[in-house]
Design an enzyme around this catalytic site. Structure first.
Site, PDB file in Angstrom:
ATOM      1  N   PHE A 619       0.798  -1.221   0.000  1.00 32.85           N
ATOM      2  CA  PHE A 619       0.000   0.000   0.000  1.00 32.85           C
ATOM      3  C   PHE A 619       0.833   1.275   0.000  1.00 32.85           C
ATOM      4  O   PHE A 619       0.307   2.371   0.087  1.00 32.85           O
ATOM      5  CB  PHE A 619      -0.934   0.013   1.214  1.00 32.85           C
ATOM      6  CG  PHE A 619      -1.865  -1.171   1.237  1.00 32.85           C
ATOM      7  CD1 PHE A 619      -1.616  -2.249   2.065  1.00 32.85           C
ATOM      8  CD2 PHE A 619      -2.986  -1.202   0.412  1.00 32.85           C
ATOM      9  CE1 PHE A 619      -2.473  -3.343   2.079  1.00 32.85           C
ATOM     10  CE2 PHE A 619      -3.845  -2.278   0.427  1.00 32.85           C
ATOM     11  CZ  PHE A 619      -3.594  -3.367   1.245  1.00 32.85           C
ATOM     12  N   GLY A 620       2.134   1.106  -0.022  1.00 29.55           N
ATOM     13  CA  GLY A 620       2.971   2.306  -0.012  1.00 29.55           C
ATOM     14  C   GLY A 620       4.313   2.024   0.634  1.00 29.55           C
ATOM     15  O   GLY A 620       4.689   0.854   0.864  1.00 29.55           O
ATOM     16  N   ASP A 733       0.122 -16.977   3.986  1.00 27.91           N
ATOM     17  CA  ASP A 733       1.233 -16.457   3.185  1.00 27.91           C
ATOM     18  C   ASP A 733       2.547 -16.567   3.963  1.00 27.91           C
ATOM     19  O   ASP A 733       3.363 -15.646   3.999  1.00 27.91           O
ATOM     20  CB  ASP A 733       0.961 -14.994   2.813  1.00 27.91           C
ATOM     21  CG  ASP A 733       1.895 -14.505   1.697  1.00 27.91           C
ATOM     22  OD1 ASP A 733       2.575 -15.364   1.070  1.00 27.91           O
ATOM     23  OD2 ASP A 733       1.950 -13.295   1.464  1.00 27.91           O
TER      24      ASP A 733
END
Ligand code: AMP
Length: 941
Positions: A619-620, A733
C-alpha cells in the site's frame, strides 16, 4: 638297677665297696655291715640285723641327709632279704618278718642326733619273698624289692630311717629318686624337663617356649603329671614367615618358594610373574614390568597397569557433555580398573592435547564449578556426564585408566585417551537476585544481576509479574535490554510477585525464583533500597482500616476491568488462553473503524519521527523511525503508510492488517505499536526489525550461521505459528519474505494481509497472487486454507532458511511446480542440511494434510534438536572423517564434506553428495543429467 629316663636318682646306695653313696648312721649298734655273695656269686655288702631271739627289739639304721633337689615327692626303692621266722627254731614270740621305714625332713645336713619321735613313718615293709635258710654251699637268696613314695616339700632335704623290731633282715640296696616329665617339643614349643608335683594327683602347669624361627600362635602350655607323663597340650607356635615346619623345627623355604604369613600352612611356589632368589623368602619379587599393589596378597600373580581406554565418544548437549568410552584392551591381569577424568579448558583456535609438547600451556584445568556425574575419579563405569560447562568453549577431556598397580608402575599419560570438543550455546542460567527501588503507589523500579552463567550475549530480559493474590492466573510480561525496568500501572498497597529471565541466541533461560515487592500508599518513592513484603506489613499496619477497605475496593475494580491471560502449560501458551482468546476476523465488523479501535491503539502523529524509507509495501512505503509515547521510552519503529488516493476497500484492507496484528501478543509475532487513523497519511506503526525480511537477510549472510542458529530461527517462526494456530488464525502467506528479523536474530511472523485478499477472489488459486511455491496442494486446488496448509508453507520456509534464501524449486515455473507436487516430487535437502530437518520438511509436505505435524509437534521437535545438537550432526553428505573415526567426536554440529572428485562447477555432484547419492553421479551423467535443472525434470518413474 638304673633310673628310667623319667626318674632322677637322688641317691643310690649299694652296700658294696664301689657304690656306697649313702652314709649310714647306726642309731643302735645292732645293724651290721656284712659282705655276702649275691645270686650270681658277686660279693655285695649289706646291712643286716637278726636279733630274733630277744624280745622288744628297736634297732634303727639311719641314712645321711639327702638333698631334695627340687623334688616334691621322692620314691624309696628298698631291696632286701628276710628270714622266715618258721625256719628259725626257738624264736616264737620274738621273731618278726617286717621292718618300718621312716623319714624326717630337715634343712640341716649334719644332724648328729635325731629323736625317734621326729621321724615320720612311711610304711611297715613286709617281704614278698622270704627264705628259710641260708645254705652257703647251695646259696638260695630271695631278694625282695619294695618301693614307697613320700612327699617331701617342707625342707631342703630329709633323712630316711629303717626300724627293725626283731626280724632277720639284710638291706641289699636303697635307691631314692624322684620323677620328671622329660624335655619335649610339642606344637613347635619346647617344654623343659619338669619335676612332677608333690601329690600323686597333682599336675604341674608348664609354659613352653617357641622353637627357633617360630612365633607364638597361642601361649603353649602342658601339664606334667605325677607319673612323669606330659598331659593336655594347649596352644603352640607357628613357623615364622619364610619358614615351614619340619620334624618339630622350622626350616627356611627354598628358592622359588615363599611363605608370607606364619599362619600359612607351608611354603608355596611363587605365583605367576614372580620369583624368589634366596632361601626363606616371605614374598616373591615381581618380574620386571610386573607389579604388585599394596593391597595385593603375596599369593596373587604380579600384574600390569591397564592400557588406555578405547573409543572415547563425546556427545555435546549445550553446555553438558556425555563422555563414553570402552574399557582398555589390556587390563593387565587385574579386575580393578577404574577411570578418572581430567577436564581442561582450552583457548580458542588451538587446543593441544596435554603432553603433546608445544602449546600445551593453552589448556588450563577446568574450575571446580564443573559437575561430573557420577563423579570425576574412581569411576567404575565408562560413562560420565559433565555439566555446568561454559557455552561456546573448547574443552579437552582426558580419560585415564587406572588399576591397583598404576601407582606402583609409575604409569601416566600412556594409559589415557583424550577428546577435544566445543560446547554449544545454551540458554542462560536463572537470574538469582532482583531488587526493587523507587517504590510508589503505582510503580516501582526493578533491577537485577546478570545470570551467573549467561552462556552467551544476553539479548533481552523478560519480566513476568502478577499480584500475589492472583497467583499466576493473570500476569503481565515486560521485556527490556537492560538489567532494570520501571514497572508502572500497579495497584497501591499490593504485593506483586516478580520473575525475571534472560534470553540469548539460544533462547530463554529459566525464570528466576519469585521475588515479592509491594507498592505503597505514597505517591512518591520511599527513600531507601528495596521494599519487600516485610515492609509491606509495616506499611499496612501504618494505614487505617478505612484506607484498607478503600484500597481493596480499588483493587477489585481494577482487576475486573483488566484483560486477563490464563496460564498454560507451554511457554508460548502462557501468553493467552487458547480456549478463550480466539482471533476475531476484523471483516466481521460492519464498521472497520470499530475493529481498528478495538484492537489497535491510536497514536498521535506528533509522537512519530520518520527517519528513512526501508522498503516498499503493498500500500505504499515502509519507513523506519522513532516513537515516543508519553511516559515511555522512545523506541524504534517501522511505519507503513497508505499512499494517497486510496479507495475505501484499500483503506479497509490496509487497516485490517493492524486489526489482526493488534490481537496478537507473542515474541515471535510482529508487535503492533498502534495506528494513525485520525490524520493522513494513515499509518501502521510496528516494532522495528533491524535485519528486515528473512529471505534477503539469509541471502546476504549465505553460509554464515551454524545449524543451531538456523534451527533457532526456525524455532522462533514455529513458535509464532503455533501461537497463531492456537488462536485459530490461518496465515496463508507464510514465507521467508514475510518473516522479519531483529538485531538479535529473533524471527517474527509478519504480513497479515493476504487472508482476506484471497477469500475475496474466487479465482485466487490461479492468480499470480497465490504464493504457489509456498502453498499446500489442497489450498491451491480448492482453497482449503488451514493450519495444516500453513504447516506446508512452514516446511518451505524451513527449506528457504537452511538453503540461505534459495528460491524454492529454483527457476521452475508455477505450473511445473504444481505438476511436480502432484506427482509426488518434493524439494531435496539443501546442502549440508541435517537429515532430521529434511525429514521434518518432508513431513510438512505430506499430501494428506492430516498426516502433517502440528506446529506444536514441530516446536517440540525443534526444541529436542536444540537440546540434542548431536542429532543435527548427520547430514545427507556426511562421511566418516578421520577425526570422527579416531575419537568419534565432532565439535561442530554440521560437517561439510566436499571431496576432491567434485569440481566446483559440478553443483549437482555436490548436491548428490549432500544427500548421500554421489554414487549415481556417473549414471545420471551418462543419462544426460548433468545439472540440477535437468535433474528437476526427473519424475518418479
Ligand atoms: P510489507 O509490506 O510488510 O511486506 O513490508 C515491506 C518491506 O518493508 C519488508 O519486506 C521489510 O523489508 C520492510 N519492513 C516491513 N515491516 C518492517 C519492520 N517492522 N521492520 C523492519 N522492516 C520492515
Amino acid at each position: 638297677m638304673c633310673p628310667t629316663a623319667k626318674m632322677y636318682l637322688i641317691l643310690f646306695f649299694c652296700i658294696s665297696e664301689d657304690k656306697k653313696f649313702l652314709k649310714w648312721i647306726e642309731k643302735q649298734d645292732k645293724w651290721e655291715e656284712v659282705s655276702i655273695m649275691d645270686e650270681k656269686n658277686v660279693p655285695i655288702r649289706t646291712y643286716q640285723v637278726c636279733n630274733v631271739l630277744e624280745p622288744n627289739q628297736n634297732n634303727w639304721l639311719r641314712t645321711d641327709w639327702i638333698p631334695r633337689s627340687g623334688a616334691q615327692r621322692v620314691y624309696v626303692e628298698v631291696k632286701f632279704t628276710l628270714r622266715d621266722c618258721n625256719s628259725l627254731p626257738g624264736v616264737t614270740g620274738t621273731c618278726k618278718e617286717t621292718f618300718n621305714l621312716y623319714y624326717h625332713e630337715s634343712n640341716e645336713d649334719r644332724e648328729s642326733y635325731i629323736k625317734e619321735s621326729s621321724f615320720i613313718k612311711v610304711d611297715t615293709v613286709a617281704a614278698d619273698e622270704s627264705f628259710t635258710q641260708v645254705d652257703v654251699g647251695d646259696r638260695i637268696m630271695k631278694l625282695n624289692t619294695e618301693v614307697r613314695d613320700v612327699k617331701v616339700t617342707t625342707r631342703k632335704g630329709f633323712y630316711l630311717a629303717f626300724q627293725d623290731v626283731g626280724a632277720c633282715i639284710a638291706l641289699v640296696s636303697v635307691r631314692v629318686f624322684y620323677k620328671t616329665c622329660p624335655l619335649t617339643i610339642r606344637n613347635l614349643a619346647t617344654f623343659p624337663d619338669t619335676v612332677t608335683g608333690a601329690d600323686t594327683s597333682s599336675l604341674v602347669e608348664v609354659r613352653g617356649s617357641c622353637v627357633n624361627q617360630s612365633e607364638e600362635r597361642e601361649e603353649p602350655k602342658m601339664y606334667c603329671g605325677a607319673d612323669g607323663e606330659w598331659l593336655v597340650p594347649i596352644g603352640g607356635c607357628l613357623c615364622n614367615p619364610g619358614y615351614q615346619e619340619k620334624s618339630g623345627t622350622c626350616k627356611a623355604c627354598s628358592v622359588g618358594f615363599y611363605k608370607a604369613k606364619s599362619s600359612d600352612p607351608g611354603c608355596s611356589k611363587c605365583p605367576p610373574h614372580s620369583h624368589s632368589v634366596r632361601d626363606g623368602a616371605t614374598v616373591c619379587d615381581c618380574h620386571s614390568g610386573f607389579f604388585r599393589a599394596d593391597s595385593d596378597p603375596p599369593s596373587m600373580a604380579c600384574t600390569q597397569p591397564p592400557s588406555a581406554p578405547q573409543q572415547l565418544i563425546s556427545v555435546v548437549n549445550e553446555t553438558s557433555v556425555v563422555l563414553e568410552w570402552a574399557p582398555p584392551r589390556r587390563l593387565g591381569g587385574r579386575s580393578d580398573t577404574s577411570y578418572s577424568l581430567e577436564c581442561l579448558i582450552c583457548q580458542t583456535g588451538n587446543y593441544p592435547r596435554p603432553g603433546s609438547g608445544s602449546g600445551s600451556h593453552l589448556c588450563l584445568p577446568c574450575g571446580s564449578d564443573v559437575l561430573f556425574s557420577p563423579g570425576q575419579t574412581g569411576l567404575k563405569t565408562t560413562r560420565v556426564v559433565v555439566s555446568e560447562l561454559r557455552a561456546h568453549t573448547h574443552y579437552t577431556f582426558i580419560v585415564h585408566a587406572h588399576n591397583g598397580v598404576s601407582q606402583a608402575s609409575g604409569a601416566g599419560a600412556a594409559q589415557s585417551v583424550s577428546v577435544t570438543l566445543t560446547t554449544n550455546q545454551a540458554a542462560p542460567s536463572p537470574v538469582s537476585f532482583i531488587q526493587a527501588t523507587d517504590v510508589t503507589r503505582h510503580s516501582l523500579s526493578l533491577a537485577w544481576q546478570q545470570p551467573d552463567r549467561p552462556n552467551g550475549v544476553i539479548l533481552e530480559y523478560e519480566v513476568k509479574f502478577y499480584e500475589k493474590d492472583q497467583r499466576e492466573r493473570s500476569y503481565r510480561i515486560m521485556r527490556t535490554f537492560s538489567r532494570s525496568v520501571d514497572v508502572t500501572g500497579l495497584n497501591p498497597l499490593t504485593v506483586y510477585v516478580f520473575h525475571v529471565r534472560a534470553r540469548t541466541a539460544a533462547g530463554y533461560g529459566e525464570f528466576s525464583a519469585p521475588f515479592e515487592f509491594s507498592t505503597n500508599s505514597d505517591p512518591f518513592p520511599l527513600i531507601g533500597e528495596g521494599v519487600n513484603s516485610a515492609f509491606l506489613l509495616l506499611s499496612i499496619s501504618g494505614v487505617g482500616i478505612l484506607l484498607l477497605i478503600s484500597a481493596a475496593v480499588f483493587i477489585i475494580s481494577r482487576r475486573r476491568s483488566k484483560y486477563s491471560k490464563t496460564k498454560q502449560d507451554s511457554e508460548e501458551e502462557k501468553h493467552l488462553n487458547p480456549g478463550v482468546k480466539i482471533y476475531v476476523d476484523p471483516f466481521t465488523y460492519e464498521d472497520p473503524d470499530q475493529a481498528i479501535h478495538e484492537f489497535a491503539k491510536e497514536i498521535d502523529v506528533s509522537s512519530i519521527h520518520i527517519e528513512r524509507v526501508i522498503g516498499m509495501g503493498e500500500f505504499g512505503e515502509v519507513c523506519s523511525g522513532r516513537l515516543r509515547v508519553q511516559g515511555k521510552r522512545e523506541i524504534y519503529v517501522a511505519i507503513k503508510s497508505l499512499k494517497a488516493g486510496y479507495s475505501d476497500k484499500q483503506r479497509r484492507d490496509f487497516l485490517s492488517e493492524a486489526s489482526i496484528m493488534g490481537q496478537f501478543d507473542h515474541p515471535n509475532i510482529i508487535r503492533l505499536e498502534g495506528v494513525v487513523t485520525r490524520c493522513k497519511p494513515l499509518m501502521i506503526i510496528t516494532e522495528y526489525m533491524e535485519n528486515g525480511s528473512l529471505d534477503a537477510f539469509l541471502r546476504k549472510h549465505d553460509g554464515q550461521f551454524t545449524v543451531i542458529q538456523l534451527v533457532g530461527m526456525l524455532r522462533g517462526i514455529a513458535s509464532g505459528m503455533k501461537y497463531l494456530s492456537d488462536m485459530s488464525y490461518v496465515h496463508r502467506d507464510l514465507a521467508a519474505r514475510n518473516i522479519l528479523v531483529n538485531s538479535n536474530l529473533v524471527c517474527k511472523v509478519s504480513d497479515f494481509g493476504l487472508s482476506r485478499v484471497l477469500e475475496d477472489d474466487p479465482e485466487a488459486a490461479y492468480t499470480t497472487r497465490i504464493p504457489i511455491r509456498w502453498t499446500a496442494p489442497e489450498a491451491i486446488a480448492y482453497r482449503k486454507f488451514t493450519t495444516a496448509s500453513d504447516v506446508w508453507s512452514y516446511g518451505i520456509v524451513m527449506w528457504e532458511v537452511v538453503s540461505y534464501g534459495e528460491r524454492p524449486y529454483w527457476d521452475m515455473n508455477n505450473q511445473d511446480v504444481i505438476k511436480a507436487m502432484e506427482e509426488g516430487y518434493r524439494l531435496p535437502a539443501p546442502m549440508d542440511c541435517p537429515v532430521v530437518l529434511h525429514q521434518l520438511m518432508l513431513d510438512c509436505w505430506e499430501r494428506e494434510r492430516a498426516e502433517r505435524p502440528t506446529f506444536s509437534q514441530i516446536l517440540n521437535m525443534l526444541d529436542k534438536l536444540i537440546r540434542n545438537p548431536g542429532t543435527l550432526r548427520r547430514t545427507g553428505g556426511d562421511r566418516p572423517t578421520a577425526t570422527m573415526l579416531e575419537s568419534g567426536v565432532g565439535s561442530e554440529v554440521c560437517v561439510s564434506v566436499v571431496p576432491q572428485v567434485c569440481m566446483p562447477e559440478w553443483s549437482m555432484c555436490v548436491w548428490l553428495q549432500s544427500i548421500g547419492l554421489e554414487r549415481y553421479r556417473d549414471t545420471l551423467a551418462a543419462a544426460g543429467y548433468t545439472s540440477l535443472d535437468s535433474l528437476l525434470a526427473l519424475t518418479h518413474q
